[in-house]
Design a protein around this motif. Structure first.
Motif, mmCIF file in Angstrom:
data_model
loop_
_atom_site.group_PDB
_atom_site.id
_atom_site.type_symbol
_atom_site.label_atom_id
_atom_site.label_comp_id
_atom_site.label_asym_id
_atom_site.label_seq_id
_atom_site.Cartn_x
_atom_site.Cartn_y
_atom_site.Cartn_z
ATOM 1 N N ILE A 107 0.850 -1.196 0.059
ATOM 2 C CA ILE A 107 -0.037 0.124 -0.064
ATOM 3 C C ILE A 107 0.888 1.092 0.011
ATOM 4 O O ILE A 107 1.908 1.331 0.646
ATOM 5 C CB ILE A 107 -0.942 -0.013 1.397
ATOM 6 C CG1 ILE A 107 -1.782 -1.332 1.290
ATOM 7 C CG2 ILE A 107 -1.758 1.531 1.233
ATOM 8 C CD1 ILE A 107 -2.808 -1.419 0.425
ATOM 9 N N ARG A 108 0.569 2.152 -0.683
ATOM 10 C CA ARG A 108 1.273 3.406 -0.901
ATOM 11 C C ARG A 108 0.264 4.489 -0.337
ATOM 12 O O ARG A 108 -0.874 4.353 -0.751
ATOM 13 C CB ARG A 108 1.649 3.943 -2.357
ATOM 14 C CG ARG A 108 2.849 3.083 -3.107
ATOM 15 C CD ARG A 108 4.057 3.014 -2.266
ATOM 16 N NE ARG A 108 4.700 4.342 -2.336
ATOM 17 C CZ ARG A 108 5.577 4.691 -3.267
ATOM 18 N NH1 ARG A 108 5.886 3.936 -4.258
ATOM 19 N NH2 ARG A 108 5.959 6.049 -3.090
ATOM 20 N N THR A 109 0.657 5.326 0.416
ATOM 21 C CA THR A 109 -0.091 6.255 0.910
ATOM 22 C C THR A 109 0.633 7.800 0.611
ATOM 23 O O THR A 109 1.754 7.906 0.657
ATOM 24 C CB THR A 109 -0.167 6.253 2.524
ATOM 25 O OG1 THR A 109 1.057 6.263 3.153
ATOM 26 C CG2 THR A 109 -1.207 5.150 2.761
ATOM 27 N N GLY A 110 -0.280 8.912 0.560
ATOM 28 C CA GLY A 110 0.204 10.416 0.281
ATOM 29 C C GLY A 110 0.479 10.783 1.734
ATOM 30 O O GLY A 110 0.346 10.237 2.587
ATOM 31 N N GLU A 111 1.143 12.050 1.327
ATOM 32 C CA GLU A 111 1.411 12.786 2.625
ATOM 33 C C GLU A 111 0.009 12.823 3.409
ATOM 34 O O GLU A 111 -0.857 13.231 2.676
ATOM 35 C CB GLU A 111 2.085 14.069 2.206
ATOM 36 C CG GLU A 111 3.497 14.041 1.536
ATOM 37 C CD GLU A 111 4.037 15.188 0.902
ATOM 38 O OE1 GLU A 111 3.646 16.223 1.424
ATOM 39 O OE2 GLU A 111 4.971 15.290 0.224
#
Length: 195
Positions: free
Chosen positions: A88-92
Motif C-alpha cells: 500500500i502506498r499512501t500520500g502525505e
C-alpha cells in the motif's frame, strides 16, 4: 500492523497468492522437498539464504501479499521465473497521491495500463550481483487508487523478473513475460469493503 487491502487478480496456471507472514514457510518447505528429491542439499542451503533475504526485503518494503509459482506444477503450468508483490502506498497526510503519480509520469514515463487511467504502469531495471554474477532485475510497477480513499491510498503491485546481461531487454521471452504480467494486473478486482 501491516496495511492490507482485499483484491484479486487472475494468475498464470500453477501460480498462487501468499500472505507475506505465512507464505515463507510454505514455499520454503516445497523448495526443500524439491532439492532433497534431487539429492542437492548443498543447493538448498544457498537457495534458502537468497530466499530469506528476499523475504526480509519484502517485509521492509511493507509487502503484505505476493503471487508466485506454487507447489507441484501441473504439466501445462506457465514456467515463469517471476513474482508479483503487493503493498500500500499512501500520500502525505491530508494529500492525494496525485503528486506521486505526476512524478512517476515525468521521471519514469509511467502510462495507463492498456489505456486504463485507473492504473499507471512503468518499468525500472537495475543490475544486482548474484554470487559474483551480474543479473539485470526488471521491475514493472503498477499503481491504482484504492476505492473510497479519495486517491490518498493506492495499491502498488511490483512484478519482478531478471535476465543475464547477454540477453537483450527486448528478447522475445521478455516481451512475452511483460505481456503476461501486464495481463494479470489488468484483471484487478476489488473485493467488497476493500478500502
Amino acid at each position: 500492523m501491516r496495511k492490507t487491502v482485499d483484491f484479486e487478480i487472475d494468475l498464470p496456471r500453477g501460480w498462487a497468492r501468499f500472505d507475506i507472514d505465512g507464505g515463507h514457510d510454505e514455499l520454503l518447505s516445497g523448495m526443500k522437498k524439491r532439492f532433497m528429491e534431487a539429492h542437492r542439499p548443498d543447493l538448498f542451503v544457498e537457495a534458502k539464504a537468497m530466499f530469506d533475504k528476499a523475504f526480509d526485503g519484502m517485509r521492509k518494503n511493507d509487502v503484505f501479499a505476493f503471487f508466485a509459482p506454487a507447489g507441484e506444477q501441473p504439466d501445462d503450468a506457465v514456467v515463469l521465473p517471476a513474482s508479483i508483490n503487493a503493498s500500500i502506498r499512501t500520500g502525505e497526510p491530508g494529500q492525494s497521491l496525485d503528486k506521486m503519480a505526476r512524478n512517476a509520469i515525468q521521471k519514469y514515463g509511467a502510462k495507463p495500463l492498456f489505456g486504463d487511467p485507473r492504473t499507471l504502469r512503468f518499468e525500472r531495471e537495475r543490475t544486482i550481483d548474484l554470487d559474483g554474477e551480474p543479473i539485470i532485475n526488471h521491475s514493472l510497477i503498477y499503481f491504482t487508487p484504492i476505492p473510497g480513499t479519495q486517491r490518498r491510498r493506492a495499491l502498488q503491485l511490483v512484478a519482478a523478473f531478471g535476465r543475464t546481461p547477454d540477453v537483450g531487454p527486448d528478447a522475445p521471452a521478455l516481451v512475452a513475460t511483460r505481456a503476461l504480467l501486464d495481463a494479470c494486473v489488468a484483471t484487478l478486482r476489488w473485493n467488497r469493503g476493500s478500502a
